[in-house]
Motif scaffolding. Structure first.
Motif, short mmCIF file in Angstrom:
data_model
loop_
_atom_site.label_atom_id
_atom_site.label_comp_id
_atom_site.label_asym_id
_atom_site.label_seq_id
_atom_site.Cartn_x
_atom_site.Cartn_y
_atom_site.Cartn_z
N GLN A 1 60.72 31.78 29.76
CA GLN A 1 60.24 30.58 30.45
C GLN A 1 58.87 30.87 31.06
OE1 GLN A 1 62.83 29.20 33.52
NE2 GLN A 1 61.54 27.47 34.07
N VAL A 2 57.93 29.97 30.87
CA VAL A 2 56.58 30.15 31.41
C VAL A 2 56.53 29.65 32.85
CG1 VAL A 2 54.19 29.44 31.20
CG2 VAL A 2 55.51 29.95 29.13
N GLN A 3 56.01 30.47 33.71
CA GLN A 3 55.87 30.08 35.10
C GLN A 3 54.71 30.85 35.70
OE1 GLN A 3 59.27 31.00 37.59
NE2 GLN A 3 58.79 29.36 39.02
N LEU A 4 53.91 30.16 36.49
CA LEU A 4 52.80 30.79 37.21
C LEU A 4 53.00 30.57 38.69
CD1 LEU A 4 49.78 29.48 35.06
CD2 LEU A 4 51.09 31.58 34.76
N VAL A 5 52.98 31.66 39.45
CA VAL A 5 53.20 31.57 40.89
C VAL A 5 52.09 32.31 41.60
CG1 VAL A 5 54.77 32.09 42.79
CG2 VAL A 5 55.70 31.48 40.54
N GLU A 6 51.33 31.56 42.41
CA GLU A 6 50.22 32.15 43.16
C GLU A 6 50.66 32.55 44.56
OE1 GLU A 6 48.13 28.50 41.06
OE2 GLU A 6 49.97 28.85 42.18
N SER A 7 49.92 33.49 45.11
CA SER A 7 50.13 33.90 46.50
C SER A 7 48.84 34.50 47.02
CB SER A 7 51.28 34.90 46.62
OG SER A 7 51.00 36.06 45.88
N GLY A 8 48.75 34.64 48.34
CA GLY A 8 47.64 35.38 48.93
C GLY A 8 46.55 34.57 49.57
N GLY A 9 46.64 33.25 49.54
CA GLY A 9 45.60 32.46 50.19
C GLY A 9 45.66 32.60 51.70
N GLY A 10 44.70 32.02 52.37
CA GLY A 10 44.69 32.06 53.82
C GLY A 10 43.35 31.65 54.37
N SER A 11 43.15 31.95 55.65
CA SER A 11 41.92 31.59 56.34
C SER A 11 41.21 32.85 56.80
CB SER A 11 42.23 30.72 57.57
OG SER A 11 42.82 29.51 57.17
N VAL A 12 39.90 32.91 56.54
CA VAL A 12 39.09 34.05 56.96
C VAL A 12 37.76 33.56 57.46
CG1 VAL A 12 40.15 35.68 55.34
CG2 VAL A 12 38.13 34.39 54.63
N GLN A 13 37.05 34.45 58.14
CA GLN A 13 35.70 34.17 58.60
C GLN A 13 34.70 34.42 57.47
OE1 GLN A 13 34.65 33.19 61.72
NE2 GLN A 13 36.72 33.07 62.55
N ASP A 14 33.56 33.80 57.61
CA ASP A 14 32.44 34.03 56.70
C ASP A 14 32.21 35.54 56.55
OD1 ASP A 14 29.03 32.67 56.66
OD2 ASP A 14 30.12 33.90 55.23
N GLY A 15 32.13 36.02 55.28
CA GLY A 15 31.96 37.44 55.04
C GLY A 15 33.25 38.21 54.87
N GLY A 16 34.36 37.56 55.09
CA GLY A 16 35.66 38.22 54.99
C GLY A 16 36.14 38.36 53.55
N SER A 17 37.35 38.89 53.43
CA SER A 17 37.93 39.15 52.11
C SER A 17 39.36 38.63 52.04
CB SER A 17 37.95 40.66 51.84
OG SER A 17 36.66 41.20 51.80
N LEU A 18 39.75 38.27 50.83
CA LEU A 18 41.12 37.88 50.54
C LEU A 18 41.47 38.36 49.14
CD1 LEU A 18 41.43 34.16 51.75
CD2 LEU A 18 42.67 36.12 52.68
N ARG A 19 42.76 38.54 48.91
CA ARG A 19 43.24 38.92 47.59
C ARG A 19 44.31 37.93 47.15
NH1 ARG A 19 46.94 43.99 45.67
NH2 ARG A 19 45.84 44.54 43.75
N LEU A 20 44.04 37.27 46.04
CA LEU A 20 45.02 36.34 45.48
C LEU A 20 45.79 37.04 44.37
CD1 LEU A 20 42.89 33.07 45.12
CD2 LEU A 20 44.10 33.95 47.12
N ALA A 21 47.02 36.62 44.17
CA ALA A 21 47.84 37.15 43.08
C ALA A 21 48.48 36.00 42.33
CB ALA A 21 48.91 38.09 43.61
N CYS A 22 48.64 36.17 41.04
CA CYS A 22 49.29 35.18 40.20
C CYS A 22 50.27 35.91 39.28
CB CYS A 22 48.27 34.41 39.38
SG CYS A 22 49.00 33.34 38.10
N GLU A 23 51.54 35.63 39.46
CA GLU A 23 52.56 36.18 38.56
C GLU A 23 52.79 35.21 37.42
OE1 GLU A 23 55.32 38.98 41.46
OE2 GLU A 23 56.18 37.28 40.40
N ALA A 24 52.46 35.63 36.22
CA ALA A 24 52.56 34.78 35.04
C ALA A 24 53.71 35.26 34.16
CB ALA A 24 51.24 34.80 34.28
N SER A 25 54.81 34.56 34.23
CA SER A 25 55.97 34.91 33.42
C SER A 25 55.77 34.41 32.00
CB SER A 25 57.24 34.28 34.01
OG SER A 25 57.42 34.66 35.34
N GLY A 26 56.14 35.24 31.04
CA GLY A 26 56.03 34.83 29.64
C GLY A 26 54.74 35.21 28.97
N PHE A 27 53.85 35.88 29.70
CA PHE A 27 52.54 36.23 29.13
C PHE A 27 52.37 37.73 28.96
CE2 PHE A 27 50.24 32.31 28.83
CZ PHE A 27 50.93 31.45 29.67
#
Length: 125
Positions: A1-27
């Motif tokens: 079964q194909v499914q894409l699930v994202e995580s890792g968003g949020g709020s940061v200040q200018d110049g900050g960092s974030l890491r997003l993740a996407c689990e893609a089932s079936g790929f």
């Protein structure tokens, strides 16, 4: 079964960092084109980065040098990571993971058929 699930968003200040993740089932073991798109309020959706199963990666000019895509695979789940550094207020958007079972024939304009639910990124000045 194909499914894409994202995580890792949020709020940061200018110049900050974030890491997003996407689990893609079936790929796990097929040809693919997958990556990240974003849409800010009142703006059209735009491609951020796409990776092809042939190993090529295409970044939008606006994120080159700041965003880095990586991936790993376990069984039939391919996980994409988007490391976002030096974030700017203009990076504020809903970020979507997308994928399909063919090559990225049109670069960031490739139309993909499978989408995640999105994760919000907010960068404040």
């Amino acid at each position: 079964q194909v499914q894409l699930v994202e995580s890792g968003g949020g709020s940061v200040q200018d110049g900050g960092s974030l890491r997003l993740a996407c689990e893609a089932s079936g790929f796990g073991y097929s040809s693919y084109c997958m990556g990240w798109f974003r849409q800010a309020p009142g703006k059209e959706r735009e491609g951020v980065v796409l990776i092809d199963s042939d190993g090529s990666t295409t970044y939008a000019d606006s994120v080159k040098g700041r965003f880095t895509l990586s991936q790993d695979i376990a069984k039939n789940i391919r996980t994409l990571y988007l490391e976002m550094n030096s974030l700017k207020p203009e990076d504020t958007a809903m970020y979507y993971c997308a994928a399909d079972f063919f090559h990225c024939l049109d670069g960031l304009g490739t139309i993909l058929g499978y989408w995640g639910q999105g994760t919000q990124v907010t960068v404040s000045s």
